[in-house]
Design an enzyme around this catalytic site. Structure first.
Site, PDB file in Angstrom:
ATOM      1  N   LYS A 163       0.828  -1.207   0.000  1.00  0.00           N
ATOM      2  CA  LYS A 163       0.000   0.000   0.000  1.00  0.00           C
ATOM      3  C   LYS A 163       0.862   1.257   0.000  1.00  0.00           C
ATOM      4  O   LYS A 163       0.659   2.175  -0.796  1.00  0.00           O
ATOM      5  CB  LYS A 163      -0.922  -0.019   1.222  1.00  0.00           C
ATOM      6  CG  LYS A 163      -1.982   1.076   1.231  1.00  0.00           C
ATOM      7  CD  LYS A 163      -2.934   0.894   2.413  1.00  0.00           C
ATOM      8  CE  LYS A 163      -3.709  -0.382   2.287  1.00  0.00           C
ATOM      9  NZ  LYS A 163      -4.649  -0.598   3.410  1.00  0.00           N
TER      10      LYS A 163
ATOM     11  N   ARG B 124      -3.660   2.833   8.519  1.00  0.00           N
ATOM     12  CA  ARG B 124      -3.936   1.539   7.885  1.00  0.00           C
ATOM     13  C   ARG B 124      -2.675   0.681   7.843  1.00  0.00           C
ATOM     14  O   ARG B 124      -1.565   1.185   7.765  1.00  0.00           O
ATOM     15  CB  ARG B 124      -4.430   1.729   6.445  1.00  0.00           C
ATOM     16  CG  ARG B 124      -5.777   2.414   6.289  1.00  0.00           C
ATOM     17  CD  ARG B 124      -6.161   2.433   4.809  1.00  0.00           C
ATOM     18  NE  ARG B 124      -7.499   2.939   4.566  1.00  0.00           N
ATOM     19  CZ  ARG B 124      -7.784   4.197   4.239  1.00  0.00           C
ATOM     20  NH1 ARG B 124      -6.793   5.083   4.134  1.00  0.00           N
ATOM     21  NH2 ARG B 124      -9.011   4.577   4.020  1.00  0.00           N
TER      22      ARG B 124
ATOM     23  N   GLY C  90      -8.508  -7.282   4.594  1.00  0.00           N
ATOM     24  CA  GLY C  90      -9.357  -7.462   5.758  1.00  0.00           C
ATOM     25  C   GLY C  90      -8.722  -8.166   6.931  1.00  0.00           C
ATOM     26  O   GLY C  90      -9.345  -8.319   7.977  1.00  0.00           O
TER      27      GLY C  90
ATOM     28  N   MET D   8      -5.891  -7.308   8.685  1.00  0.00           N
ATOM     29  CA  MET D   8      -5.321  -6.456   9.734  1.00  0.00           C
ATOM     30  C   MET D   8      -6.190  -5.219   9.905  1.00  0.00           C
ATOM     31  O   MET D   8      -7.214  -5.052   9.256  1.00  0.00           O
ATOM     32  CB  MET D   8      -3.867  -6.112   9.385  1.00  0.00           C
ATOM     33  CG  MET D   8      -2.960  -7.320   9.496  1.00  0.00           C
ATOM     34  SD  MET D   8      -1.262  -6.936   9.079  1.00  0.00           S
ATOM     35  CE  MET D   8      -1.403  -6.621   7.330  1.00  0.00           C
TER      36      MET D   8
ATOM     37  N   ARG E  91      -3.519  -1.563  -5.905  1.00  0.00           N
ATOM     38  CA  ARG E  91      -2.706  -2.775  -5.767  1.00  0.00           C
ATOM     39  C   ARG E  91      -3.055  -3.698  -6.927  1.00  0.00           C
ATOM     40  O   ARG E  91      -4.112  -3.547  -7.561  1.00  0.00           O
ATOM     41  CB  ARG E  91      -3.000  -3.473  -4.440  1.00  0.00           C
ATOM     42  CG  ARG E  91      -4.444  -3.888  -4.258  1.00  0.00           C
ATOM     43  CD  ARG E  91      -4.729  -4.334  -2.845  1.00  0.00           C
ATOM     44  NE  ARG E  91      -6.161  -4.597  -2.632  1.00  0.00           N
ATOM     45  CZ  ARG E  91      -6.723  -4.750  -1.451  1.00  0.00           C
ATOM     46  NH1 ARG E  91      -5.989  -4.649  -0.360  1.00  0.00           N
ATOM     47  NH2 ARG E  91      -8.014  -4.998  -1.330  1.00  0.00           N
TER      48      ARG E  91
ATOM     49  N   HIS F 296     -15.799  -7.939   1.772  1.00  0.00           N
ATOM     50  CA  HIS F 296     -14.810  -8.870   2.328  1.00  0.00           C
ATOM     51  C   HIS F 296     -15.028 -10.278   1.785  1.00  0.00           C
ATOM     52  O   HIS F 296     -14.075 -10.963   1.380  1.00  0.00           O
ATOM     53  CB  HIS F 296     -14.909  -8.870   3.852  1.00  0.00           C
ATOM     54  CG  HIS F 296     -14.033  -9.885   4.508  1.00  0.00           C
ATOM     55  ND1 HIS F 296     -14.486 -11.149   4.833  1.00  0.00           N
ATOM     56  CD2 HIS F 296     -12.731  -9.847   4.861  1.00  0.00           C
ATOM     57  CE1 HIS F 296     -13.498 -11.837   5.374  1.00  0.00           C
ATOM     58  NE2 HIS F 296     -12.424 -11.073   5.413  1.00  0.00           N
TER      59      HIS F 296
ATOM     60  N   ARG G 283       6.628 -48.850 -11.322  1.00  0.00           N
ATOM     61  CA  ARG G 283       7.149 -49.269 -10.021  1.00  0.00           C
ATOM     62  C   ARG G 283       6.664 -50.681  -9.701  1.00  0.00           C
ATOM     63  O   ARG G 283       5.460 -50.950  -9.733  1.00  0.00           O
ATOM     64  CB  ARG G 283       6.679 -48.304  -8.930  1.00  0.00           C
ATOM     65  CG  ARG G 283       7.252 -48.641  -7.548  1.00  0.00           C
ATOM     66  CD  ARG G 283       6.738 -47.682  -6.494  1.00  0.00           C
ATOM     67  NE  ARG G 283       5.322 -47.927  -6.173  1.00  0.00           N
ATOM     68  CZ  ARG G 283       4.599 -47.148  -5.372  1.00  0.00           C
ATOM     69  NH1 ARG G 283       5.143 -46.072  -4.829  1.00  0.00           N
ATOM     70  NH2 ARG G 283       3.340 -47.434  -5.124  1.00  0.00           N
TER      71      ARG G 283
ATOM     72  N   GLU H 129      13.734 -42.979  -1.672  1.00  0.00           N
ATOM     73  CA  GLU H 129      12.664 -42.692  -0.701  1.00  0.00           C
ATOM     74  C   GLU H 129      13.051 -43.011   0.731  1.00  0.00           C
ATOM     75  O   GLU H 129      12.220 -42.898   1.637  1.00  0.00           O
ATOM     76  CB  GLU H 129      11.385 -43.443  -1.088  1.00  0.00           C
ATOM     77  CG  GLU H 129      11.592 -44.915  -1.326  1.00  0.00           C
ATOM     78  CD  GLU H 129      10.347 -45.606  -1.864  1.00  0.00           C
ATOM     79  OE1 GLU H 129       9.223 -45.173  -1.520  1.00  0.00           O
ATOM     80  OE2 GLU H 129      10.498 -46.577  -2.625  1.00  0.00           O
TER      81      GLU H 129
ATOM     82  N   SER I  75      14.051 -41.670  -9.237  1.00  0.00           N
ATOM     83  CA  SER I  75      12.807 -40.921  -9.077  1.00  0.00           C
ATOM     84  C   SER I  75      12.581 -40.747  -7.575  1.00  0.00           C
ATOM     85  O   SER I  75      12.552 -41.734  -6.831  1.00  0.00           O
ATOM     86  CB  SER I  75      11.623 -41.660  -9.697  1.00  0.00           C
ATOM     87  OG  SER I  75      10.437 -40.909  -9.517  1.00  0.00           O
TER      88      SER I  75
ATOM     89  N   GLY J 295      10.747 -40.504  -4.390  1.00  0.00           N
ATOM     90  CA  GLY J 295       9.444 -40.792  -3.786  1.00  0.00           C
ATOM     91  C   GLY J 295       9.307 -39.960  -2.527  1.00  0.00           C
ATOM     92  O   GLY J 295       9.566 -40.447  -1.420  1.00  0.00           O
ATOM     93  N   THR J 296       8.939 -38.710  -2.701  1.00  0.00           N
ATOM     94  CA  THR J 296       9.015 -37.763  -1.577  1.00  0.00           C
ATOM     95  C   THR J 296       7.958 -38.005  -0.505  1.00  0.00           C
ATOM     96  O   THR J 296       8.078 -37.471   0.597  1.00  0.00           O
ATOM     97  CB  THR J 296       8.922 -36.313  -2.083  1.00  0.00           C
ATOM     98  OG1 THR J 296       7.787 -36.194  -2.955  1.00  0.00           O
ATOM     99  CG2 THR J 296      10.182 -35.925  -2.828  1.00  0.00           C
ATOM    100  N   ASN J 297       6.925 -38.797  -0.807  1.00  0.00           N
ATOM    101  CA  ASN J 297       5.973 -39.122   0.264  1.00  0.00           C
ATOM    102  C   ASN J 297       6.690 -39.884   1.382  1.00  0.00           C
ATOM    103  O   ASN J 297       6.671 -39.496   2.548  1.00  0.00           O
ATOM    104  CB  ASN J 297       4.818 -39.965  -0.281  1.00  0.00           C
ATOM    105  CG  ASN J 297       4.023 -39.248  -1.350  1.00  0.00           C
ATOM    106  OD1 ASN J 297       4.100 -38.032  -1.462  1.00  0.00           O
ATOM    107  ND2 ASN J 297       3.276 -39.997  -2.139  1.00  0.00           N
TER     108      ASN J 297
ATOM    109  N   CYS K 158       8.198 -38.371  -8.214  1.00  0.00           N
ATOM    110  CA  CYS K 158       6.870 -38.936  -8.457  1.00  0.00           C
ATOM    111  C   CYS K 158       5.982 -38.892  -7.212  1.00  0.00           C
ATOM    112  O   CYS K 158       4.881 -39.412  -7.225  1.00  0.00           O
ATOM    113  CB  CYS K 158       6.987 -40.368  -8.950  1.00  0.00           C
ATOM    114  SG  CYS K 158       7.824 -41.483  -7.805  1.00  0.00           S
TER     115      CYS K 158
ATOM    116  N   TYR L 234      12.415 -34.002 -14.738  1.00  0.00           N
ATOM    117  CA  TYR L 234      10.959 -33.983 -14.865  1.00  0.00           C
ATOM    118  C   TYR L 234      10.311 -34.069 -13.489  1.00  0.00           C
ATOM    119  O   TYR L 234      10.947 -34.458 -12.503  1.00  0.00           O
ATOM    120  CB  TYR L 234      10.462 -35.128 -15.754  1.00  0.00           C
ATOM    121  CG  TYR L 234      10.624 -36.502 -15.152  1.00  0.00           C
ATOM    122  CD1 TYR L 234       9.644 -37.041 -14.307  1.00  0.00           C
ATOM    123  CD2 TYR L 234      11.747 -37.279 -15.415  1.00  0.00           C
ATOM    124  CE1 TYR L 234       9.792 -38.297 -13.740  1.00  0.00           C
ATOM    125  CE2 TYR L 234      11.906 -38.533 -14.859  1.00  0.00           C
ATOM    126  CZ  TYR L 234      10.927 -39.041 -14.018  1.00  0.00           C
ATOM    127  OH  TYR L 234      11.075 -40.283 -13.449  1.00  0.00           O
TER     128      TYR L 234
END
Length: 954
Positions: free
Chosen positions: A76, A147, A156, A158, A400, A518, A696, A823, A842, A844-846, A909, A929
């Site tokens: 702002k 403000r 809305g 703050m 803005r 709002h 897999r 993984e 690859s 396996g981030t889980n 993946c 990828y």
């Protein structure tokens, strides 16, 4: 903060200053009445050693800052300075920088020593430019608005205080100067209400349904006029004086102190309250949802008031240079006559469309339309701006980059390229990747909606379709959503306190408020379906009912809303595919003619030009592959073969294999599974049309395939012709205390290599069949859960042996590779060893997240929310990659893998592959990828292109 000595500014009769100062019929040059105690003067401050700069002023065509200084001045403040620099009519003011907010929280809510004098000097500059004096009780006093202004817009969330500087003496001076008693006392009433709420903490107590000041106001209206819902602008000056007395009594009752009359004390309290609101609950919730760091802090803007509530030649409004819901290039917005800006956004009165201003105030409308064009040309983006018209003169209070829906974001970006405002690279960067979900979101089924009953109409504030059970309270909406219910939040009008309920809801419906209320602003940013200002709705919070034309709907009943048309329907309506899905996936010719479809396709073409990483899909069926390729995927990054074992009679063969007590019996059962898998792989290769498929091999523990209930075990025993006790014993034997870290992944293949051999044969035979028919299969076999090179070596040996046999049997050559999932942490740390065998990694981030953090994805719900609130974790690590921990392991694996094998293919993946921040991290560490679910492919493609373009720009 210390305070400034009273002094009268130098007067100026320049036309510019006359235009800037408030309209004052009587402006006497009487000396200003001093306020006690005396304040430190700005003059004295300038004699001290030069201190850090914390206050940045603007006004009269000059500014200390500019639009590039958002990290320091907030959005702002930076844009107010920028508007002043380009000659737009901005009332004078100053910004207290975000550095002060950081200091404030780092130093037990105290301020830098130099700040008080710099604020005093800032007020002095406003006085000089506007020609009025702060705290003046003898003539028109300077009143200011205080403000917040965060770096990223937080509508809305703050606090704001208007009309600051009024007291029992200055209000009389204001009345005398303007000859407008109602205006003066209306300003005073508003100020006490805002200040009492925001600064003094006179807020709703437990068990109270309404804000205390609103309760006093509505009670007075009801006592005096028999109508508690009488609009505020109908109250007389005498009414307002009585209400003010009651407001002051409320303050004294709730706080034990009288309302502060000293303008400098008021200013000090307001600044502290705005800084304090950076850490209020709704701001924290909002920051957490939109990943805004707490350390950014907020700026505070102090600006000379101009007044939209002086009469029918005045008003306030909020406008957009384009339609933020659809993206159409029209002057869009709304205004209220004889009102201040908070009236518009609070939704307490339903405003008129800004187009009506052309009839009621043609000169003001013409000026606003000119400003609208200047803003877009200068900022080169759709702008959301606030304005006040005082006695026919237009003033700009804010601009803005406007919050917009996903559909609007795509349209605005593509059309601005056609208009020559931006280039295609900017257009790609301009669309938030996570908003593409909105473009793909369902719409009401065409047939079903024709049969539905429209019960009310309002303003289309957030496009799309939503059905849900209605709830009238944010807390109850959150509770219902936590029970997996579809929820519509229904309110008379929303306020920032409703934020949690808005996040939980499928859609938002309000009886009052316009397209800049709002509810509308927050809904658009969240991508929520929203209908505002549906005046036919009568909400009774106490009875928890909604009444429309005599029909009563209770909390928990179903309603449906169309945020594109602004319509409200009784009951639940089935949804259908979006225009983009109809065109791309369903090949619907009519949908392909649509503007949204064409804009989306154009954006994806630009993404293809700008990206470095490619995007694959996680797919287990030909249909999923077909959908993903329609969205632009270039192969499969993960096929979960275990999913293929659950269909039809396959699960019985799988269970027979698990229950087998000899190699021969297992091989016999596996032989039954082989044709099923071969058929599945062939269907996938056929749909891929030559793109690669990462497959897999069996990953989950075997107990997941066996029935747990007694009845199911009896049925299986009967089907297989074996004693039920044998099944029960096998279930018991396979039980694991921690299955995630147990007998699964490559461990299954090492213990039972015949499982790996069967799967490999199914893949290679399917590939041979596909090649014979011209589909050019490219299988990439992925061995899961590898932490030791030897594990992979043993499995790869099996795969290669089967490949040699199949190729010899079929007299063909198959283009295949073998790699692994990274993984477990050891796999990442020994990636240089594993890459001697693996042709690709690859991530396996889980599971890599679970094993790295020691947190179960399924069991972390009890502690992760408070961890996020306390910022132990900045983001949910199962939604966004933990770049510091998990990300560090990924970097190690990339570096070590390429040390051993320069051309190793690297991808991801896990579910993170479709999350924009995670995709950008993957680009930063050099992956080739990402892979994600089919309907997240466009999101990943856009994020990947944005990452590549940002890297090139650096």
């Amino acid at each position: 903060m210390a305070k400034k000595a009273a002094r009268a500014p130098k007067r100026s009769a320049t036309p510019a200053r006359r235009a800037a100062r408030p309209s004052t019929p009587a402006r006497k040059a009487a000396p200003r009445k001093a306020t006690a105690p005396l304040r430190k003067s700005a003059a004295r401050a300038t004699t001290t050693a030069k201190a850090a700069k914390y206050v940045y002023s603007w006004g009269a065509g000059k500014a200390d800052g500019n639009g590039t200084m958002k990290p320091l001045l907030g959005g702002k403040g930076a844009n107010l300075a920028e508007m002043g620099r380009i000659g737009l009519p901005v009332p004078a003011g100053f910004t207290i920088s975000t550095e002060v907010c950081t200091y404030y929280y780092d130093n037990k809510r105290t301020y830098p020593a130099a700040l008080q004098a710099q604020i005093a000097a800032g007020i002095g500059k406003i006085e000089k430019i506007m020609g009025v004096t702060f705290g003046d009780a003898t003539r028109f006093p300077l009143l200011v608005a205080v403000r917040s202004g965060a770096r990223d817009s937080m509508p809305g969330m703050m606090d704001t205080i208007l009309n600051l500087g009024l007291n029992d003496e200055t209000v009389i001076a204001l009345e005398r100067a303007t000859q407008n008693p109602r205006f003066a006392w209306d300003c005073y009433r508003r100020f006490i209400q805002m200040y009492g709420d925001v600064v003094l903490g006179v807020q709703k107590r437990a068990g109270e349904d309404h804000e205390p000041f609103e309760t006093v106001l509505e009670t007075y209206k009801d006592e005096t006029y028999g109508n508690g819902h009488l609009e505020d602008n109908k109250l007389t000056a005498d009414d307002l004086k009585t209400i003010i007395d009651r407001f002051k009594a409320l303050v004294k009752e709730r706080t034990g102190k009288a309302f502060p009359s000293d303008p400098w004390q008021q200013l000090e309290g307001a600044v502290s309250a705005v800084f304090g609101s950076w850490m209020n609950d709704r701001a924290i919730v909002y920051r957490r949802k939109y990943n805004i760091p707490a350390e950014w802090g907020t700026a505070v803007n102090v600006q000379a008031m101009v007044f939209g509530n002086t009469g029918d030649e005045s008003g306030s409004g909020v406008a957009f240079t384009r339609d933020p819901a659809t993206g159409e290039k029209v002057f869009y917005g709304e205004f209220l006559l004889n009102a201040q800006g908070e009236d518009v956004v609070a939704g307490v009165r339903t405003p008129e469309a800004v187009a009506e201003l052309a009839k009621q105030m043609p000169k003001a409308y013409k000026e606003l339309d000119r400003i609208r064009k200047v803003l877009e040309t200068h900022f080169k983006d759709m702008q959301d701006f606030e304005f006040t018209i005082q006695d026919g003169t237009v003033y700009m209070l804010q601009t803005r980059n406007g919050k917009r829906t996903g559909v609007a974001a795509v349209r605005i970006a593509t059309e601005m390229v056609k208009e020559g405002l931006i280039d295609w690279k900017t257009a790609v960067m301009r669309v938030p990747a996570d908003q593409l979900d909105q473009v793909l979101a369902p719409i009401f089924d065409r047939v079903a909606v024709k049969k539905a009953n429209v019960i009310a109409r309002g303003l289309p504030a957030g496009p799309g379709a939503a059905s849900g059970e209605i709830y009238f309270n944010a807390d109850r909406a959150v509770e219902a959503a936590a029970k997996d219910k579809k929820v519509l939040l229904v309110r008379v009008e929303t306020s920032p306190e409703d934020l949690r309920g808005m996040i939980a809801a499928e859609g938002i419906l309000t009886a009052r408020g316009g397209v800049s209320s709002h509810a509308a602003l927050v809904a658009r940013q969240m991508g929520k379906v929203c209908v505002c200002g549906a005046a036919a709705l009568h909400v009774d919070y106490n009875k928890r009912t909604l009444t429309v034309d005599g029909t009563v709907y209770n909390e928990g009943d179903w309603l449906s809303i169309d945020g594109t048309a602004g319509e409200v329907y009784a009951g639940r309506i089935e949804t259908g595919a979006s225009e983009v899905i109809q065109g791309l996936v369903e090949n619907d010719a009519e949908a392909k003619k649509g503007r949204t479809f064409k804009n989306f396709v154009q954006l994806m073409k630009w993404c293809a030009e700008g990206t470095r990483m490619t995007v694959r899909t996680n797919a287990d069926t030909p249909e999923q592959v077909r959908n993903a390729l329609a969205f632009g995927a270039v192969g499969i990054g993960l096929t979960r073969t275990e999913h293929m074992f659950f269909e039809g009679d396959r699960i019985d063969a799988m269970r027979e294999m698990i229950l087998a007590e000899s190699l021969e019996a297992r091989q016999e059962a596996l032989a039954k599974l082989l044709p099923y898998q071969r058929e599945d792989f062939f269907g996938i290769f056929k749909e891929l049309k030559g793109y690669p498929a990462t497959i897999r091999f069996l990953d989950p523990p075997l107990h997941e395939f066996l029935p747990n209930s007694g009845d199911q075990q009896k049925d299986l025993a009967k089907k297989l012709g074996i004693p039920v006790e044998k099944i029960q014993q096998r279930v018991h034997d396979l039980h694991e205390f921690n299955p995630m870290l147990g007998f699964r992944g490559c461990r299954l293949g090492i213990r039972y290599p015949e499982i790996t051999a069967m799967q490999a044969r199914a893949v290679f035979e399917a590939a041979a069949d596909a090649n014979k028919k011209g589909y050019k299969a490219k299988p990439e076999i992925m061995i899961p859960l590898v932490g030791f090179k030897k594990e992979l070596d043993l499995q790869v040996e099996v795969v290669h042996e089967v490949a040699r046999k199949v190729q010899a049997e079929r007299k063909t050559t198959i283009n295949y590779s073998v790699g692994t999932m990274i993984e477990v942490p050891r796999g990442a740390l020994t990636a240089d060893e594993i890459a001697q065998t693996a042709e690709f990694f690859s991530f396996g981030t889980n599971d890599l997240t679970q094993t790295t953090l020691g947190m179960s994805r399924d069991d972390s719900g009890s502690f992760l929310p408070p961890y996020e609130e306390l910022e132990i974790v900045k983001k949910n690590p199962f939604a966004t990659i933990d770049q510091t921990g998990v990300g560090a392991l990924m970097r190690i694996a990339v570096e070590k893998g390429r040390q051993t094998r320069k051309d190793i293919k690297l991808g991801i993946c896990g579910e993170h592959g479709g999350e924009p921040d995670s995709v950008k991290f993957c680009d930063a560490i050099g992956l080739d990828y990402v892979s994600c679910s089919p309907f997240r492919v466009p999101v990943a493609r856009l994020a990947a292109a944005q990452a590549a373009l940002a890297a090139k720009k650096k």
